[in-house]
Scaffold this active site. Structure first.
Site, mmCIF file in Angstrom:
data_model
loop_
_atom_site.group_PDB
_atom_site.id
_atom_site.type_symbol
_atom_site.label_atom_id
_atom_site.label_comp_id
_atom_site.label_asym_id
_atom_site.label_seq_id
_atom_site.Cartn_x
_atom_site.Cartn_y
_atom_site.Cartn_z
ATOM 1 N N LYS A 110 0.857 -1.186 0.000
ATOM 2 C CA LYS A 110 0.000 0.000 0.000
ATOM 3 C C LYS A 110 0.887 1.228 0.000
ATOM 4 O O LYS A 110 1.611 1.493 0.953
ATOM 5 C CB LYS A 110 -0.934 0.045 1.209
ATOM 6 C CG LYS A 110 -2.004 1.111 0.976
ATOM 7 C CD LYS A 110 -2.645 1.643 2.217
ATOM 8 C CE LYS A 110 -1.840 2.645 2.977
ATOM 9 N NZ LYS A 110 -1.598 3.937 2.262
ATOM 10 N N GLU A 155 9.552 0.489 11.661
ATOM 11 C CA GLU A 155 10.627 1.477 11.609
ATOM 12 C C GLU A 155 9.944 2.813 11.773
ATOM 13 O O GLU A 155 9.293 3.295 10.850
ATOM 14 C CB GLU A 155 11.351 1.317 10.263
ATOM 15 C CG GLU A 155 12.752 1.846 10.309
ATOM 16 C CD GLU A 155 12.788 3.248 9.818
ATOM 17 O OE1 GLU A 155 12.639 4.145 10.668
ATOM 18 O OE2 GLU A 155 12.942 3.443 8.608
ATOM 19 N N CYS A 165 14.030 9.485 8.490
ATOM 20 C CA CYS A 165 13.819 8.951 9.845
ATOM 21 C C CYS A 165 15.090 9.010 10.669
ATOM 22 O O CYS A 165 15.047 9.223 11.866
ATOM 23 C CB CYS A 165 13.255 7.541 9.777
ATOM 24 S SG CYS A 165 13.948 6.564 8.483
HETATM 25 P P1 NAD Z 1 1.823 7.768 8.889
HETATM 26 O O1 NAD Z 1 2.637 6.913 9.753
HETATM 27 O O2 NAD Z 1 0.429 8.034 9.352
HETATM 28 O O3 NAD Z 1 1.706 7.175 7.402
HETATM 29 C C1 NAD Z 1 2.610 6.270 6.841
HETATM 30 C C2 NAD Z 1 1.853 5.208 6.056
HETATM 31 O O4 NAD Z 1 0.955 4.511 6.913
HETATM 32 C C3 NAD Z 1 0.981 5.732 4.911
HETATM 33 O O5 NAD Z 1 1.065 4.835 3.821
HETATM 34 C C4 NAD Z 1 -0.419 5.692 5.506
HETATM 35 O O6 NAD Z 1 -1.429 5.561 4.528
HETATM 36 C C5 NAD Z 1 -0.347 4.444 6.332
HETATM 37 N N1 NAD Z 1 -1.337 4.343 7.421
HETATM 38 C C6 NAD Z 1 -1.857 5.352 8.169
HETATM 39 N N2 NAD Z 1 -2.729 4.852 9.097
HETATM 40 C C7 NAD Z 1 -2.748 3.507 8.919
HETATM 41 C C8 NAD Z 1 -3.426 2.425 9.572
HETATM 42 N N3 NAD Z 1 -4.252 2.643 10.603
HETATM 43 N N4 NAD Z 1 -3.201 1.168 9.145
HETATM 44 C C9 NAD Z 1 -2.344 0.927 8.128
HETATM 45 N N5 NAD Z 1 -1.684 1.892 7.461
HETATM 46 C C10 NAD Z 1 -1.871 3.175 7.857
HETATM 47 O O7 NAD Z 1 2.637 9.108 8.677
HETATM 48 P P2 NAD Z 1 2.110 10.555 8.219
HETATM 49 O O8 NAD Z 1 0.813 10.905 8.893
HETATM 50 O O9 NAD Z 1 2.146 10.616 6.755
HETATM 51 O O10 NAD Z 1 3.285 11.469 8.810
HETATM 52 C C11 NAD Z 1 3.233 11.883 10.176
HETATM 53 C C12 NAD Z 1 4.595 11.804 10.839
HETATM 54 O O11 NAD Z 1 5.112 10.471 10.777
HETATM 55 C C13 NAD Z 1 5.710 12.619 10.184
HETATM 56 O O12 NAD Z 1 5.671 13.949 10.538
HETATM 57 C C14 NAD Z 1 6.931 11.924 10.692
HETATM 58 O O13 NAD Z 1 7.253 12.372 11.978
HETATM 59 C C15 NAD Z 1 6.513 10.474 10.745
HETATM 60 N N6 NAD Z 1 6.994 9.709 9.558
HETATM 61 C C16 NAD Z 1 8.108 8.985 9.711
HETATM 62 C C17 NAD Z 1 8.602 8.275 8.634
HETATM 63 C C18 NAD Z 1 9.854 7.460 8.772
HETATM 64 O O14 NAD Z 1 10.568 7.260 7.813
HETATM 65 N N7 NAD Z 1 10.129 6.932 9.942
HETATM 66 C C19 NAD Z 1 7.975 8.310 7.392
HETATM 67 C C20 NAD Z 1 6.804 9.047 7.270
HETATM 68 C C21 NAD Z 1 6.326 9.745 8.373
#
Ligand code: NAD
Length: 480
Positions: free
Chosen positions: A174, A249, A283
């Site tokens: 996804k 991660e 990250c």
């Molecule tokens: P998020 O963790 O919500 O989203 C990442 C992925 O998870 C997306 O593909 C999203 O569609 C999916 N997702 C969201 N809710 C889900 C659920 N309940 N079940 C399964 N999949 C789900 O991140 P975000 O809201 O886009 O960003 C918010 C914060 O997260 C950022 O500001 C940052 O601090 C952190 N982040 C960290 C990384 C990393 O590399 N560690 C990457 C992206 C975001």
């Protein structure tokens, strides 16, 4: 740029049951393309297709070296289409074009590396005496679900998919709803490499909807997630309901400890890459620098110069590697980061440079340096995920380590000193899954990567990551 992009399920490009979603170019704020949006029924079809491929044993029965060759072919396919892929990546994610090229090459490297490892996932024989013959094999789980973040959408997908396929799993992916276009190229690469329909399925859907449906699907046997702690907890909770392992991660608040004998001129390069690469949306970003108080003024001055040397603007115009930075992924992420800078100022930090949005369309934030940050401030504890460096100071080694270890995270850390004994002692005491000495990001695709504490569990990269994708089976034969 194609206007409408589709999901890829069971070898076919298709629309989504949840309609469509606009993909915004963060470099100018306009709609770049429209992507099909998957619903739970689409997720079910994708997982069922991957299950069918696994049950057919086509991947499992193949000689691993042959499977590895196909994995490597995916990387070669990406490189052969580098220009096209890098442009799409820059337009939907915001990073400079030259950084996008680095990402495409990095993704190809994962396919090369894990393709090469396919034939090395060996079992062992266990002596039980003359009456038995006993051995272990490492079997794939079956369907690996991969939930992709938007910061390195191609490279993160390659990292998980290459290891999953090399070990004989099928994948349901996804993509992030912010950067879905790029993952279509993973599907194309798998198709070009000759993987059977259903081996790699890629769909774009909302996290709460398609994402949640995928991680709780009973056909999924293993989950890989990179993203926020909040979502990681939701995913681990769903995984527990089906008793499925996951690799999480979840980012960090990683610190570099800079000792009084460090080479600060060389450290400018670590600042440039550590916090301004990909506009800080990394990250393992060097988001905190903990410097000995005797070198603090010099370091702050150098950090300010690095920040101010960067030309910030649309990634598509930034074609050459150099002192430049692109947009953040979205205006919402940019506003969140800018809000965190304001909050830090209100809590007593000093903005040495940057901190403001650029006065132009797009998701731009000035490269920012904050001084006078202390552990009790929100900015010292929470991930900004933007181009914001927090400078803190220490008096002795014990205090430096205490500050470095004072967050709930523990992804990476750094030590900068000319004294190797001191570097080793500090590295041993840092609560982090990876420690860099005298170069932020020292290491590579071959070295294990993952977090302590709320940075998650499981390891990506290196040979260690392969064991996330297999389960041990022991076979004991009673000899006649
Ligand atoms: P998020 O963790 O919500 O989203 C990442 C992925 O998870 C997306 O593909 C999203 O569609 C999916 N997702 C969201 N809710 C889900 C659920 N309940 N079940 C399964 N999949 C789900 O991140 P975000 O809201 O886009 O960003 C918010 C914060 O997260 C950022 O500001 C940052 O601090 C952190 N982040 C960290 C990384 C990393 O590399 N560690 C990457 C992206 C975001």
């Amino acid at each position: 740029m194609r206007e409408f992009w589709q999901n890829y399920i069971d070898g076919a490009w298709c629309d989504g049951g949840a309609g469509r979603i606009d993909v915004i170019d963060p470099g100018n704020g306009t709609v770049l393309a429209v992507h099909a949006l998957a619903d739970t029924a689409d997720v079910d079809r994708a997982v069922r297709a991957a299950e069918r491929v696994h049950a057919s044993r086509v991947l499992v029965d193949m000689r691993p070296m042959e499977r590895g060759r196909m994995v490597q072919e995916m990387g070669r396919w990406l490189l052969a289409h580098l220009d096209e892929i890098a442009e799409v990546l820059t337009r939907e994610q915001g990073k400079p074009l030259w950084e996008a090229e680095i990402e495409v090459k990095g993704a190809a490297l994962y396919f090369e590396y894990y393709g090469n490892q396919a034939s090395t996932v060996e079992g062992k024989s266990i002596p039980l005496g003359a009456g038995y013959f006993d051995w272990t094999v490492n079997e794939p789980f079956g369907v690996s679900a991969q939930i992709i973040p938007w910061n390195y959408p191609l490279e993160m997908t390659a990292r998980g998919v290459a290891a999953a396929l090399a070990t004989g799993n099928a994948c349901a992916i996804k993509s992030s709803e912010l950067t879905p276009l790029i993952n279509g190229y993973i599907a194309k690469a798998a198709e070009a490499a000759g993987f059977p329909a259903g081996t790699v399925n890629v769909l774009c859907g909302l996290g709460q909807d398609a994402g949640a449906a995928m991680v709780s699907h009973p056909g999924v046997r293993q989950i890989v997630f990179t993203g926020s702690v909040r979502t990681g907890i939701a995913i681990a909770t769903a995984a527990a309901q089906n008793v499925v392992p996951c690799v999480l991660e979840l980012g960090g608040k990683s610190a570099a400890i800079v000792h009084d004998d460090a080479d600060l001129e060389a450290f400018e390069n670590d600042i440039r890459w550590g916090i301004y690469f990909n506009a800080g949306q990394v990250c393992s970003a060097m988001s905190r620098v903990i410097v000995h108080e005797s070198r603090r003024d010099e370091l702050v001055e150098r950090a300010k110069n690095v920040a101010q040397s960067l030309s910030v603007g649309p990634g598509i115009e930034r074609t050459e590697a150099g002192a430049n930075m692109g947009a953040m992924v979205s205006e919402a992420q940019r506003d969140r980061a800018a809000g965190m800078v304001q909050e830090a100022e209100a809590q007593g930090a000093r903005v040495v440079s940057g901190g403001r949005k650029l006065n132009r369309p797009g998701a731009f934030l000035e490269p920012t340096v904050l001084d006078g940050v202390t552990s009790d401030m929100t900015i010292a504890q929470e991930e900004v995920f933007g181009p914001v460096l927090s400078v803190m100071s220490f008096r002795d080694d014990a205090e430096a380590i205490e500050i470095a270890n004072s967050t709930e995270y523990g992804l990476v850390g750094g030590v900068f000193t000319r004294d190797l004994d001191r570097a080793t002692r500090v590295a041993q005491r840092m609560r982090a899954g990876q420690v860099f000495v005298n170069e932020w990001y020292a290491g590579g695709i071959e070295t294990p990567f993952g977090g302590f504490g709320k940075s998650g569990y499981g390891r990506e990269k290196g040979r260690e990551a392969l064991w996330n994708y297999v389960q041990t089976k022991n076979i004991a034969v009673k000899l006649g």
